[in-house]
Design an enzyme around this catalytic site. Structure first.
Site, PDB file in Angstrom:
ATOM      1  N   SER A   1      30.046  30.262  18.397  1.00 54.56           N
ATOM      2  CA  SER A   1      30.012  28.819  18.638  1.00 54.56           C
ATOM      3  C   SER A   1      30.900  28.127  17.626  1.00 54.56           C
ATOM      4  CB  SER A   1      28.592  28.277  18.515  1.00 54.56           C
ATOM      5  OG  SER A   1      28.591  26.855  18.536  1.00 54.56           O
TER       6      SER A   1
ATOM      7  N   TYR B   1      21.075  27.633  13.461  1.00 52.01           N
ATOM      8  CA  TYR B   1      22.035  27.990  14.513  1.00 52.01           C
ATOM      9  C   TYR B   1      23.427  28.162  13.929  1.00 52.01           C
ATOM     10  CZ  TYR B   1      24.515  27.764  18.990  1.00 52.01           C
ATOM     11  OH  TYR B   1      25.307  28.041  20.077  1.00 52.01           O
TER      12      TYR B   1
END
Length: 246
Positions: free
Chosen positions: A141, A155
């Protein structure tokens, strides 16, 4: 392109979202595909039926990628079915987000089990099955490089770990002619981050190209990295983020 004829790909988390886009592209380019998925078997079966209707050879394997025993068994099943493995694409992931003081005590372990340990163990297993020309591609990501707001500490940390893992794999496997690369998407129109959702405009605000990307666009980059044209590309991180990181 049909550049992957006679190749076998395993897509971990390949039944929905970006993973489904990758599975479709692998089949379109000629590969046989083993799709490892966690749940929602009806959706996985529907995708497999769609791909088979287009001439694809598809094996569905239900397994929890965060469970090392289950993941290794799923990889073994794919190898037993096809007799080889040429491409591994690790897509499965989770996002536990929220205020720092609200994280459960096991949030770190749960996040890293699927976002970091699973792609590492899948790569380790795949490397033992691959010959020269193998491809290991991990989906990360863009938040690994730029965190736009609060709530994503775990995350972002887990996705940042994938860069080091990829560079290490490239060094460990380069002499065998196996490449390892990382793809970092920005906002992509999926169930998790829909282009028409309540947070869509905020997701697009950092972009130079002010729209969500598509799973097919991410899959096109993956297809290049899986192809013979990318034989000299390894240890690299590719951002596909509409200019998020510009």
């Amino acid at each position: 392109m049909a550049s992957l004829i006679d190749k076998v790909a395993v897509v971990v988390g390949g039944a929905r979202g970006i993973g489904a886009g990758v599975s479709r592209r692998m089949v379109a380019d000629g590969a046989s595909v083993a799709i490892i998925y966690l749940s929602r078997a009806n959706e996985a079966e529907a995708l497999a039926s769609e791909l088979r209707a287009h001439g694809g050879t598809v094996l569905l394997i239900q397994a929890d990628a965060s469970d090392p025993v289950a993941l290794n068994a799923a990889m073994d099943k794919a190898f037993a079915e096809f007799g080889r493995l040429d491409i591994l694409v690790s897509v499965a992931g989770t996002a536990i987000v929220g205020p720092l003081d609200a994280y459960a005590d096991d949030a770190f372990d749960r996040t890293f089990a699927i976002n970091v340990r699973a792609p590492f163990l899948a790569a380790k297993k795949a490397a033992a099955m691959m010959t020269a020309g193998g491809r290991i591609i991990t989906i990360g990501s863009i938040v690994a490089d730029r965190m736009p707001g609060a709530g994503g500490t775990l995350y972002a940390a887990s996705k940042s770990a994938l860069g080091g893992m990829t560079r290490g794999l490239a060094r460990d496997l380069g002499e065998r002619g196996i490449t390892a690369n990382l793809v970092q998407p920005g906002p992509i129109d999926t169930e998790r981050n829909p282009a028409t959702g309540p947070n869509a405009e905020a997701s697009r605000s950092p972009l130079a190209i002010r729209r969500h990307g598509t799973p097919a666009e991410v899959a096109a980059l993956v297809a290049y990295l899986a192809s013979p044209d990318a034989a000299f590309v390894t240890g690299s991180t590719y951002n596909i983020d509409g200019g998020w990181s510009a």
